[in-house]
Motif scaffolding. Structure first.
Motif, PDB file in Angstrom:
ATOM      1  N   GLU A  37      47.326  21.124  44.177  1.00 61.79           N
ATOM      2  CA  GLU A  37      47.116  22.191  43.203  1.00 61.79           C
ATOM      3  C   GLU A  37      45.632  22.469  42.963  1.00 61.79           C
ATOM      4  OE1 GLU A  37      49.677  22.775  39.962  1.00 61.79           O
ATOM      5  OE2 GLU A  37      51.132  21.284  40.609  1.00 61.79           O
ATOM      6  N   GLU A 142      46.336  30.065  42.795  1.00 63.86           N
ATOM      7  CA  GLU A 142      47.259  29.455  41.826  1.00 63.86           C
ATOM      8  C   GLU A 142      48.604  29.250  42.511  1.00 63.86           C
ATOM      9  OE1 GLU A 142      46.726  28.451  38.802  1.00 63.86           O
ATOM     10  OE2 GLU A 142      44.683  29.196  38.526  1.00 63.86           O
ATOM     11  N   ASP A 144      51.496  28.624  41.270  1.00 63.92           N
ATOM     12  CA  ASP A 144      52.575  29.373  40.621  1.00 63.92           C
ATOM     13  C   ASP A 144      52.599  30.813  41.127  1.00 63.92           C
ATOM     14  OD1 ASP A 144      53.629  27.302  39.139  1.00 63.92           O
ATOM     15  OD2 ASP A 144      52.408  27.704  37.374  1.00 63.92           O
ATOM     16  N   GLU A 148      55.464  32.666  43.197  1.00 68.57           N
ATOM     17  CA  GLU A 148      55.983  33.936  42.698  1.00 68.57           C
ATOM     18  C   GLU A 148      55.974  35.002  43.793  1.00 68.57           C
ATOM     19  OE1 GLU A 148      57.671  36.564  40.010  1.00 68.57           O
ATOM     20  OE2 GLU A 148      57.425  34.393  39.889  1.00 68.57           O
ATOM     21  N   ARG A 191      60.209  24.234  39.057  1.00 61.20           N
ATOM     22  CA  ARG A 191      59.654  25.590  38.950  1.00 61.20           C
ATOM     23  C   ARG A 191      60.589  26.605  39.596  1.00 61.20           C
ATOM     24  NH1 ARG A 191      53.363  24.682  40.876  1.00 61.20           N
ATOM     25  NH2 ARG A 191      52.823  23.048  39.394  1.00 61.20           N
ATOM     26  N   ARG A 195      62.898  29.691  37.921  1.00 56.15           N
ATOM     27  CA  ARG A 195      62.706  31.078  38.354  1.00 56.15           C
ATOM     28  C   ARG A 195      64.015  31.699  38.830  1.00 56.15           C
ATOM     29  NH1 ARG A 195      62.159  35.578  39.306  1.00 56.15           N
ATOM     30  NH2 ARG A 195      60.328  36.735  40.058  1.00 56.15           N
TER      31      ARG A 195
END
Length: 217
Positions: A37, A142, A144, A148, A191, A195
């Motif tokens: 990360e 990022e 995330d 996405e 995560r 979602r």
């Protein structure tokens, strides 16, 4: 000092040198996969806008998932999210025991060259070969956001929100995320399950189905 630390210490000075050699259209990024990360350990140039401490892209996720089997990928094409065409090279870094520890990545913005080729072809009356579709890569920094982007592609393909995907569609998405290396990351299942609007147990069941299908001849 560990062998991995020695490798990164030796490579850091090369990052600036390689970028300077190719000029402002070149970016060199050194990734330390021991902290996915915050994998960007050093960067020179600003082709993708990455900074030290940023996460790996989806390309890095695939390399991480390959582990000790990761091999050099030289001169492949991708697009930044703003449409620029990039020519990239990813060189996995291994410890003395073969463990994947990071990657040295070179990204060159070839958009100007691509446009110039089109202009010259027009001036010379040459036919232009239809351009092969090139995948788009999220370089947001990022994880995330990278995750996405991968899910949003499935939503656009199926024209429904991820939480409304049918089981077959959801399995295809889980398969694509697994192939992309997402589940090699700590905390990724939670995560993804959130979602998709399913429980972690449901996601693990989907993963088991996907892996079982892939093992069938």
């Amino acid at each position: 000092m560990s062998t991995a630390d020695a490798v990164f210490g030796a490579l850091r000075p090369l990052v600036d040198g390689i970028a300077a050699t190719f000029g402002r259209s070149c970016e060199v990024v050194l990734h330390d996969y021991r902290d996915p990360e915050r994998s960007v350990a050093a960067v020179a140039g600003s082709v993708t806008g990455r900074e030290v401490g940023d996460a790996m892209s989806e390309i890095g996720l695939r390399v991480l998932a390959a582990g000790a089997e990761a091999r050099n990928d030289v001169g492949y094409l991708t697009r930044a999210q703003d449409g620029r065409l990039l020519k990239c090279t990813t060189l996995p870094l291994h410890d003395v025991d073969g463990t994947l520890i990071g990657a040295l990545c070179i990204n060159i913005d070839v958009s100007a060259i691509n446009r110039a080729t089109g202009v010259l072809s027009d001036l010379l009356g040459l036919s232009v070969v239809a351009e092969t579709p090139v995948p788009t890569t999220d370089f947001s920094g990022e994880l995330d956001q990278v995750l996405e982007s991968l899910i949003e592609r499935a939503e656009r393909t199926n024209a429904v929100p991820a939480s409304a995907l049918g089981r077959h569609q959801r399995l295809e998405l889980v398969r694509s995320l697994n192939d992309a290396g997402v589940f090699a990351l700590r905390g990724a299942p939670a995560r993804v399950a959130k979602r998709l609007g399913i429980s972690r147990t449901g996601l693990y069941n989907d993963l088991a189905t996907v892996k079982k299908d892939s093992e069938q001849p």
